[in-house]
Design an enzyme around this catalytic site. Structure first.
Site, PDB file in Angstrom:
ATOM      1  N   ASP A 264      42.396  39.458  44.180  1.00  0.00           N
ATOM      2  CA  ASP A 264      43.966  38.953  44.306  1.00  0.00           C
ATOM      3  C   ASP A 264      44.078  37.664  43.393  1.00  0.00           C
ATOM      4  O   ASP A 264      42.961  37.258  43.040  1.00  0.00           O
ATOM      5  CB  ASP A 264      44.334  38.695  45.681  1.00  0.00           C
ATOM      6  CG  ASP A 264      45.837  38.993  45.873  1.00  0.00           C
ATOM      7  OD1 ASP A 264      46.401  39.261  46.968  1.00  0.00           O
ATOM      8  OD2 ASP A 264      46.526  38.381  44.926  1.00  0.00           O
TER       9      ASP A 264
HETATM   10  C1  GLC Z   1      49.648  37.860  45.145  1.00  0.00           C
HETATM   11  C2  GLC Z   1      49.720  38.678  46.011  1.00  0.00           C
HETATM   12  C3  GLC Z   1      49.472  40.314  45.557  1.00  0.00           C
HETATM   13  C4  GLC Z   1      50.118  40.496  44.132  1.00  0.00           C
HETATM   14  C5  GLC Z   1      49.226  39.525  43.352  1.00  0.00           C
HETATM   15  C6  GLC Z   1      49.965  39.742  41.932  1.00  0.00           C
HETATM   16  O1  GLC Z   1      48.990  36.661  45.224  1.00  0.00           O
HETATM   17  O2  GLC Z   1      48.999  38.586  47.179  1.00  0.00           O
HETATM   18  O3  GLC Z   1      49.825  41.320  46.347  1.00  0.00           O
HETATM   19  O4  GLC Z   1      49.782  41.711  43.829  1.00  0.00           O
HETATM   20  O5  GLC Z   1      49.331  38.230  43.587  1.00  0.00           O
HETATM   21  O6  GLC Z   1      51.113  39.173  41.843  1.00  0.00           O
END
Ligand code: GLC
Length: 736
Positions: A264
């Site tokens: 993430d």
């Molecule tokens: C965010 C979220 C995740 C998302 C990623 C990209 O922090 O936790 O669910 O897909 O970043 O945007």
């Protein structure tokens, strides 16, 4: 490209080039366009690192992504195309209800259909991967991201996980037109942060993790999800992004996942904040050892992996396997043959918000709405009733949830627009008040952002509303959370409706008690007082593009609500976490034992939620017969049939969600009071009846026993079949 060619390509790449493939940066670094969905601290990328990154997130649009790809390919030494990923959570441009509402449809077919539409629109917009489905089990409504999940139940979440992956990817090749790769997230257990505070520690026993939280991820992996995203949280004090046991042993080993694992946002670098790595170099080593292939938005990998190899801290094979998985994903998408895949502006124009897509969005919004209360006031009459619509959501366009990042908010249909589209005559609309309270932690800009151009002050807004209410036969009050009160980094200690709106409700109630509440929210809210006073409460969640039209159809009886709660509504925030598949404890309480002291209960509130999982009313009346079994003993390897007859005894055609729960009465460990093991959504005409049969197999009865073996144990079971998780319509059987 066949596998051999891919291997040859990998062998021809320098170590630097392989490491480049492991970096993902924001689209924003290429053209100052796209959506930034994480903390934008200075990541510190060099120009070269950005230019050579293997994938990009947050961009959308055929024209933009074709241009970026074209410029990138000109410089890419091996003509390896970029991978474009983004958060298409509940639709790209045609926006569907938020996933928590999708769970409330109890209709995996329409969820799969919506995911397929999202894929088509995303693919035309140049995307290759969506960071969806989010399948974190959620039982704490204080956590803002419950809006992204299909709810509190492992079985329901698993059904939706499968449906969404198959919707996005289809069942053929990823390179097929209109298909994008899915990303099951957030692995694992992110939905159980202590105190409902986002990113907080998660403490789950291995048995609870495996029994309740892992099934939905597994369902997505079994459905073929091409990617999985790691979660921010720790499990057993080990951050997922550095958790070798979780990623290599459980995800890849036990579940057999062989696709791409992406961190993430900044989660690799956050191993430092977790106190598991001393610096970025250590963080990079932990994450690559754990099996994370793509580093989203940090310089941990691109700044340290080469050094780690040169210093023999990590095996070069780890880089090769990660880079090969990324090349394989690009190959499955057909990007080596066509780096632009489906990106096409003409296709965008044809698909975005087309009639068919809007109809599915409206149908799903209708199916997601849950009628929580109705004292014979709904459906409303299309004429002969004067109806005052009063509440800040009457003309609120922000009804598609915070993850509708490519939506054009002005394309969302408000309540007022929906009612006017239906041609209802004797109606008026007044906002009555603002959305949020000064101490809500949300800056009032967002309040103003939602305010239509009316420049009335609070007193004028209230006065206008009271005048309308006094003259009306019925008052419909669209109230609730605004969309930015849920989603990422949006935990709330209080899950009340904003006080400013409750004050309006009370003042309107003083002049007119015929109130229908239309509830907008991204999470279950504490609505006890409102629910007692209102004559009807219709839960509409954040319904997306067609929200207003769907609400109008349900309010005026063109559609009969058929949603069922995917997550319990707590009686009070003090009950949280509250969910139906709880345990008896050694001192179980039941309402008949009010005066007994030493039982598992509260002094000041009931144990049961205000509205339970699976609950929802209809404009018609369904009667469900006594459960019958074709046999009372289930032999190992055999199955038995449990059936009921469902009758529509009312005046409206309607859909009932027949739910089947099973209780294992005695086990080598304590077992939940019941667990959802099947459901069927059936439509019946007035007077029509239908037999519904559930097949019960020994497999359904398996759990992690005292020795952590996944097995069934002979003994007594009870099967419940009814219209929500409280049903007492049951029969016993024995597994021999
Ligand atoms: C965010 C979220 C995740 C998302 C990623 C990209 O922090 O936790 O669910 O897909 O970043 O945007």
């Amino acid at each position: 490209m066949d596998k051999e060619k891919l291997i040859e390509l990998l062998e021809d790449m320098s170590m630097e080039e392989k490491i480049d493939q492991l970096l993902q940066v924001c689209c924003y670094y290429y053209e100052k366009e796209g959506v930034i969905t994480g903390p934008e601290n200075a990541a510190g990328f060099s120009e070269e690192e950005v230019q050579n990154a293997g994938s990009v997130l947050g961009g959308g649009g055929a024209k933009l992504l074709r241009r970026i790809q074209e410029n990138y390919m000109k410089k890419q030494p091996h003509h390896i195309p970029l991978l474009f990923m983004a958060d298409v959570i509940n639709g790209y441009r045609t926006i569907f209800p938020i996933p928590l509402a999708q769970g409330a449809t109890f209709n995996p077919e329409i969820v799969e259909k919506a995911a397929a539409i999202s894929a088509k629109e995303s693919a035309a917009a140049g995307l290759h991967v969506t960071f969806s489905p989010m399948v974190d089990l959620v039982r704490d409504a204080r956590w803002g991201r419950v809006m992204e999940s299909a709810g509190e139940d492992a079985f329901l979440n698993s059904c939706f996980s499968k449906a969404m992956v198959e919707g996005y990817q289809g069942k053929g090749e990823l390179k097929e037109k209109g298909r994008i790769a899915a990303c099951v997230k957030h692995f694992a257990g992110y939905g159980a942060p202590i105190a409902g505070r986002d990113y907080n520690t998660v403490e789950l026993s291995e048995r609870t993790l495996r029994e309740d939280y892992l099934p939905a991820y597994k369902a997505g992996v079994d459905a073929g999800s091409a990617t999985v995203m790691t979660s921010f949280n720790t499990l057993d004090r080990v951050p997922s992004t550095g958790n070798k046991k979780l990623l290599r042993d459980i995800l890849r080993g036990e579940m057999g996942f062989d696709g791409v694992i992406i961190s993430d946002w900044a989660a690799i670098e956050e191993l430092i904040h977790h106190g598991m790595a001393g610096d970025k170099k250590e963080a990079a080593a932990l994450a690559i050892e754990a099996g994370v292939d793509i580093d989203m938005m940090t310089t941990c990998y691109c700044g340290n992996l080469k050094k780690l190899i040169e210093e023999n801290e990590i095996d070069e094979a780890l880089i090769n396997e990660a880079a090969l998985r990324i090349l394989e994903l690009k190959n499955r998408l057909g990007l080596f043959e066509n780096p632009y895949k489906d990106a096409d502006e003409a296709e965008e124009a044809e698909l975005f918000l087309c009639e068919e897509h809007r109809k599915t969005a409206k149908d799903m919004a209708i199916e997601s709405m849950v009628l929580l209360k109705n004292d014979n006031i709904l459906p409303l009459q299309k004429e002969g009733q004067s109806i005052a619509f009063i509440g800040p959501h009457v003309n609120n366009k922000w009804i598609s949830g915070v993850w509708s990042i490519f939506a054009r908010i002005d394309e969302n249909v408000t309540v007022e627009e929906g009612i006017r589209n239906l041609g209802i005559k004797d109606v008026n609309f007044a906002r009555g008040c603002g959305f949020i309270d000064p101490d809500s932690g949300i800056d009032t800009f967002h309040d103003n952002q939602n305010v239509s151009e009316d420049s009335k002050n609070a007193d004028q807004l209230l006065e206008e509303a009271l005048q309308n209410a006094k003259r009306a036969d019925v008052v419909v009050m669209p109230i609730g959370e605004i969309s930015i009160q849920s989603g990422e980094a949006s935990s709330r200690a209080s899950i009340d409706i904003p006080k400013v709106q409750m004050d309006l409700f009370e003042k309107i109630y003083e002049v007119n008690q015929n109130i229908v509440v239309v509830l907008f929210n991204g999470r279950p809210l504490t609505i006890k007082d409102l629910s007692e006073k209102a004559k009807a409460v219709l839960e509409v969640w954040l319904p997306g593009t067609e929200g207003g039209n769907a609400i109008a159809d349900v309010l005026f009886g063109n559609a009969n609500p058929s949603g069922r709660l995917s997550m319990s509504f707590p009686y009070s925030v003090g009950q949280i976490p509250v969910y139906y598949s709880e345990f008896h404890t050694g001192r179980p309480y039941s309402d008949e034992q009010k005066d007994v002291k030493y039982l598992s209960k509260y002094l000041d509130i009931p144990n049961t939620p205000l509205y339970p999982f699976g609950y929802g009313l209809s404009y018609t009346d369904f009667e469900i017969s006594q459960v019958t079994l074709d046999k009372s003993e289930l032999q190992n390897g055999e199955s038995l049939e449990a059936s009921v007859t469902v009758k529509n005894a009312g005046r409206f055609t309607g859909k009932e969600v027949v739910q089947m729960y099973i209780q294992d009465k005695v086990g080598s460990v304590s077992r939940p009071v019941r667990q959802l093991k099947g459901f069927r959504k059936i439509e019946l005409q007035p007077g029509e009846e239908r037999k519904v049969i559930f097949t019960i197999t020994e497999d359904m009865l398996k759990f992690y026993d005292i020795n952590m073996n996944f097995t069934s144990e002979s003994g007594e079971f009870t099967v419940y079949i009814g219209s929500d998780s409280r049903t007492q319509n049951k029969q016993d059987f024995v597994l021999v």
